[in-house]
Write a protein that holds these residues in place. Structure first.
Motif, short mmCIF file in Angstrom:
data_model
loop_
_atom_site.label_atom_id
_atom_site.label_comp_id
_atom_site.label_asym_id
_atom_site.label_seq_id
_atom_site.Cartn_x
_atom_site.Cartn_y
_atom_site.Cartn_z
N THR A 11 0.85 -1.19 0.00
CA THR A 11 0.00 0.00 0.00
C THR A 11 0.88 1.24 0.00
OG1 THR A 11 -0.08 0.18 2.41
CG2 THR A 11 -1.75 -1.21 1.35
N LEU A 12 0.29 2.37 -0.30
CA LEU A 12 1.03 3.63 -0.26
C LEU A 12 1.63 3.84 1.12
CD1 LEU A 12 0.98 6.91 0.43
CD2 LEU A 12 1.86 6.17 -1.78
N TRP A 13 0.88 3.49 2.15
CA TRP A 13 1.38 3.65 3.52
C TRP A 13 2.61 2.78 3.76
CZ3 TRP A 13 0.06 6.94 7.41
CH2 TRP A 13 0.49 6.63 8.70
N GLU A 14 2.57 1.55 3.28
CA GLU A 14 3.71 0.65 3.46
C GLU A 14 4.92 1.13 2.67
OE1 GLU A 14 1.50 -3.65 4.12
OE2 GLU A 14 1.55 -2.78 2.10
N ILE A 15 4.68 1.65 1.48
CA ILE A 15 5.78 2.20 0.68
C ILE A 15 6.43 3.35 1.42
CG2 ILE A 15 6.31 3.48 -1.44
CD1 ILE A 15 3.99 1.84 -2.74
N ALA A 16 5.61 4.26 1.94
CA ALA A 16 6.13 5.41 2.66
C ALA A 16 6.91 4.98 3.90
CB ALA A 16 4.99 6.34 3.06
N LYS A 17 6.37 4.01 4.60
CA LYS A 17 7.04 3.52 5.80
C LYS A 17 8.44 3.02 5.48
CE LYS A 17 6.93 -0.26 9.16
NZ LYS A 17 6.20 -1.45 9.63
N GLU A 18 8.55 2.13 4.50
CA GLU A 18 9.85 1.54 4.19
C GLU A 18 10.82 2.60 3.64
OE1 GLU A 18 10.48 -1.34 5.23
OE2 GLU A 18 8.42 -1.87 5.69
N ALA A 19 10.34 3.48 2.77
CA ALA A 19 11.21 4.50 2.19
C ALA A 19 11.73 5.46 3.25
CB ALA A 19 10.46 5.25 1.09
N CYS A 20 10.85 5.89 4.15
CA CYS A 20 11.26 6.84 5.19
C CYS A 20 12.22 6.19 6.18
CB CYS A 20 10.04 7.40 5.92
SG CYS A 20 8.96 8.42 4.88
N LEU A 21 11.99 4.93 6.53
CA LEU A 21 12.89 4.24 7.44
C LEU A 21 14.26 4.05 6.81
CD1 LEU A 21 10.49 1.56 8.98
CD2 LEU A 21 11.44 3.57 10.14
N GLU A 22 14.30 3.75 5.54
CA GLU A 22 15.58 3.55 4.87
C GLU A 22 16.34 4.85 4.70
OE1 GLU A 22 17.43 1.71 0.71
OE2 GLU A 22 15.36 1.27 1.28
N CYS A 23 15.63 5.92 4.32
CA CYS A 23 16.30 7.19 4.01
C CYS A 23 16.54 8.08 5.22
CB CYS A 23 15.49 7.97 2.98
SG CYS A 23 15.38 7.17 1.38
N GLY A 24 15.71 7.91 6.26
CA GLY A 24 15.84 8.79 7.41
C GLY A 24 15.26 10.17 7.17
N GLU A 25 14.52 10.35 6.10
CA GLU A 25 13.84 11.62 5.83
C GLU A 25 12.61 11.34 4.97
OE1 GLU A 25 16.18 14.41 3.65
OE2 GLU A 25 16.77 12.99 2.12
N GLY A 26 11.82 12.38 4.72
CA GLY A 26 10.59 12.22 3.96
C GLY A 26 9.41 11.92 4.87
N ASN A 27 8.22 11.86 4.29
CA ASN A 27 7.01 11.57 5.05
C ASN A 27 5.95 11.02 4.11
OD1 ASN A 27 5.58 13.92 3.86
ND2 ASN A 27 7.02 15.10 5.11
N VAL A 28 4.87 10.53 4.68
CA VAL A 28 3.86 9.88 3.87
C VAL A 28 3.16 10.86 2.94
CG1 VAL A 28 2.00 10.14 5.57
CG2 VAL A 28 1.92 8.24 3.95
N GLU A 29 3.02 12.14 3.35
CA GLU A 29 2.40 13.13 2.47
C GLU A 29 3.24 13.33 1.20
OE1 GLU A 29 0.85 13.51 6.47
OE2 GLU A 29 2.93 13.62 5.74
#
Length: 670
Positions: free
Chosen positions: A629-647
């Protein structure tokens, strides 16, 4: 494995590689140009001299051809260019003196008998700061990146060309006044549309820019006092160049193995003269690596390769997209890769360590842990005071994934060639005329070529006996990551919930890396490796749980959730309609004003606010697999990069959807 790595290290010659850098740096190697073509032919000849079978593959450079998501640009050739200040008489730029004196890919012009006004734009990039100033038929002198002025100064107000003394600053490394007499590498990147202005430009050093700025200010002041005097200084100029439908070349050689599987070496042959560290050093180190492997295998010092080693010398990004597109389904035979960038500068406070940039977590591979072992072995230079102790004589570092080069393309899950980058950062003279042979060190070239050769041979010859050693390095790296999160928690840095979540994310990543061993073995060997993987992954689970429970028991989950509890707006499942990652999203907006405006607004409102928006958006793309889901994508990307957000992720995915690049499960499956 360790014995083979030691043999390879002893056989590599930094002096040979140094000589190759010197040769390659003499070519003006702009992508899709006669200079690049000459360099490609030179590299082919040198590889043939070493007994290798080599071919040059050619691909269209015509402004129309697409290779996956990448639009190929036209070939460009420049024979001469100059810029002369009329009064006081002074040569400001001369292409034959320094190829970086012009903005690369400039269109032709001839104003040698028609002096042009030079208008200094020194009030920032906002056109409103300049009122209704008339720029028609004039040269504009800008001291920031010229692209920020292009749309309004050239397209809207009719200026014919640029003069720029912009020097890209690098935080903690350089300002314009650290390189007073150096030229910044500057280029147009045309979209090849019918309404695109055919502009040209010249590049000055910061010192020469200060001089010209003073001349412009004096003329401005004199005109304010006496309107009969010219408001602007004048210059004559010409550019003898052309853009046309042509070709780009990729040089390819192969060390054949026993199976159809391959390991890939990529090095960038492009960039202007001399660009010694970036990228002639990577090409030279690759050439030295493949030469030594061939010789050691032929004389029986190393066993024959189980998997082939393929080497390609490319124009960065452009050549890799074209090559992979041409390779088609055969790219699935390539199991892992190494991408060589800047790898040869003498280390000092402004020429940093050799860096291994990691593989994105969406494309896990044990290859990065193998690379860490190779780095350790090459680093063991000088015996210490104890029997098992060695002193490292150069700086090196293993980092997380960062985009910006060809490993970004290869590591995309739709390509699925896990590839790390061997590079060097920081670099004082990066993308400048100061990147000359004076910065190159045979000692560092030796280390880089050794890492390259050692990695590809170990990967191409992987045996069951190597697996425990590589797993142990993965365990060591995983434990170090978890310890880092504990330190951040103790120091009160980072969001507590996010730190807590990183334990699960990174543990899952290192476990997934171990799982990738299985596809390299069959039969009884696979069964043995499966047992190793199961035991090791159970250990990582216990290690992660133990550390998290002991040191982070007061930390509440932050991003952790049950999917159904995510906000409704983020529960959709996007899927990609394209292969290979996006580099120039604006290419998909050409000719559509609404899309182009949406792209520019996204870059301003979201991308520009991150430390590395390009890397973040690449990682978001990698996680779009049609399952998350979009939420899961955001979660993994933000955890890996250390920046960004779901919005941010939601806005970016919706932008891709509006461009027709992404669909939504249940809406666009057909």
């Amino acid at each position: 494995m360790r014995e083979n790595l030691a043999l390879i290290r002893r056989s590599i010659s930094g002096d040979r590689a140094f000589y190759k850098v010197r040769e390659i740096s003499n070519f003006h190697r702009i992508q899709a140009s006669t200079g690049y073509r000459a360099a490609a032919q030179h590299v082919m000849k040198r590889l043939q001299d070493d007994g290798l079978q080599v071919q040059i593959k050619s691909y269209p450079a015509d402004g129309n051809t697409w290779c996956f998501t990448y639009k190929m640009f036209q070939e460009w050739d420049c024979r001469d260019a100059s810029l002369y200040l009329v009064s006081p008489a002074r040569c400001l730029a001369d292409f034959k003196t320094n190829n970086l004196s012009i903005i690369q890919k400039s269109y032709p012009c001839d104003y040698r008998n028609q002096p042009l006004d030079i208008v200094l734009l020194d009030k920032g990039t906002d056109p409103q700061s300049y009122g209704d100033i008339d720029l028609r038929g004039k040269l504009v002198f800008v001291r920031e990146h010229f692209q920020e002025f292009f749309d309004w100064a050239i397209k809207e107000r009719g200026a014919v060309g640029f003069i720029t003394d912009f020097m890209r600053p690098l935080k903690e490394v350089r300002s314009r006044y650290d390189l007073l007499d150096i030229l910044n590498y500057t280029s147009f990147w045309w979209k090849h549309t019918q309404d695109e202005p055919q502009a040209f430009g010249f590049v000055l050093t910061p010192r020469e820019g200060d001089y010209l700025a003073q001349i412009c200010l004096q003329a401005r002041e004199a005109h304010a006092k006496d309107a009969s005097k010219d408001a602007y200084p004048k210059a004559t100029c010409h550019v003898d160049a052309q853009l046309y439908d042509g070709a780009i070349e990729v040089v390819e050689t192969l060390l054949e193995g026993e199976s159809s599987e391959e390991v890939l070496i990529v090095a960038h042959l492009c960039h202007p003269r001399s660009s010694a560290n970036d990228n002639a050093s990577g090409v030279a180190a690759s050439m030295e690596a493949v030469k030594v492997l061939k010789e050691l295998i032929e004389k029986g010092a190393l066993q024959k390769l189980k998997r082939s080693v393929r080497v390609i010398f490319v124009p960065e990004f452009t050549g890799t997209y074209a090559y992979l597109h041409d390779l088609g389904e055969r790219r699935k035979n390539i199991r892992a890769g190494i991408n060589l960038d800047m790898v040869g500068a003498r280390q000092s406070s402004v020429y940093g360590p050799i860096t291994i940039s990691g593989i994105p977590h969406a494309t896990p591979s044990f290859a990065i842990n193998l690379a860490a072992i190779v780095l350790d072995e090459v680093s063991n230079n000088v015996p210490g005071h104890s029997q098992d102790d060695f002193i490292t004589m150069f700086n090196a570092r293993l980092t997380g994934f960062e985009g910006g080069s060809d490993h970004y393309i290869l590591s995309d899950p739709t390509i699925n060639i896990p590839t790390f980058m061997l590079g060097q950062w920081p670099d004082l003279t990066y993308h400048t005329s100061g990147d000359t042979m004076e910065v190159i060190d045979p000692f560092i070239l030796h280390k880089s070529a050794s890492i390259c050769a050692g990695f590809v041979y170990a990967m191409a010859s992987l045996a069951v006996e190597d697996v425990p050693l590589i797993m142990n390095k993965g365990r060591e790296r995983c434990a170090a990551e978890l310890a880092r999160f504990v330190n951040l928690a103790v120091e009160g840095k980072g969001a507590p919930g996010s730190l807590y979540e990183k334990f699960a994310h990174y543990t899952a990543y290192y476990k997934a890396c171990n799982e990738t061993f299985l596809s390299f073995f069959t039969g009884e060997e696979r069964r043995r490796v499966q047992q190793m993987v199961s035991r090791e992954n159970s250990f990582l689970d216990r290690l992660s749980a133990s550390i998290r429970e002991r040191y982070m028991e007061d930390y509440a989950p932050g991003f952790e959730y049950v999917a159904e509890q995510a906000p409704e707006i983020y529960q959709y499942v996007p899927f990609r309609k394209y292969i290979a990652p996006l580099v120039h999203l604006d290419d998909f907006a050409v000719g559509d004003d609404q899309k182009m405006a949406a792209f520019k607004q996204h870059m301003k409102d979201f991308n520009a606010k991150l430390l590395s928006g390009h890397s973040f958006e690449g990682i978001v793309q990698f996680y779009i697999d049609g399952k998350r889901t979009l939420w899961e994508i955001a979660k993994e990307a933000c955890l890996e990069c250390g920046e960004g957000n779901v919005e941010y992720v939601h806005h970016y995915v919706q932008l891709l959807k509006s461009f027709g690049l992404v669909g939504i499960r249940g809406e666009d499956d057909g």
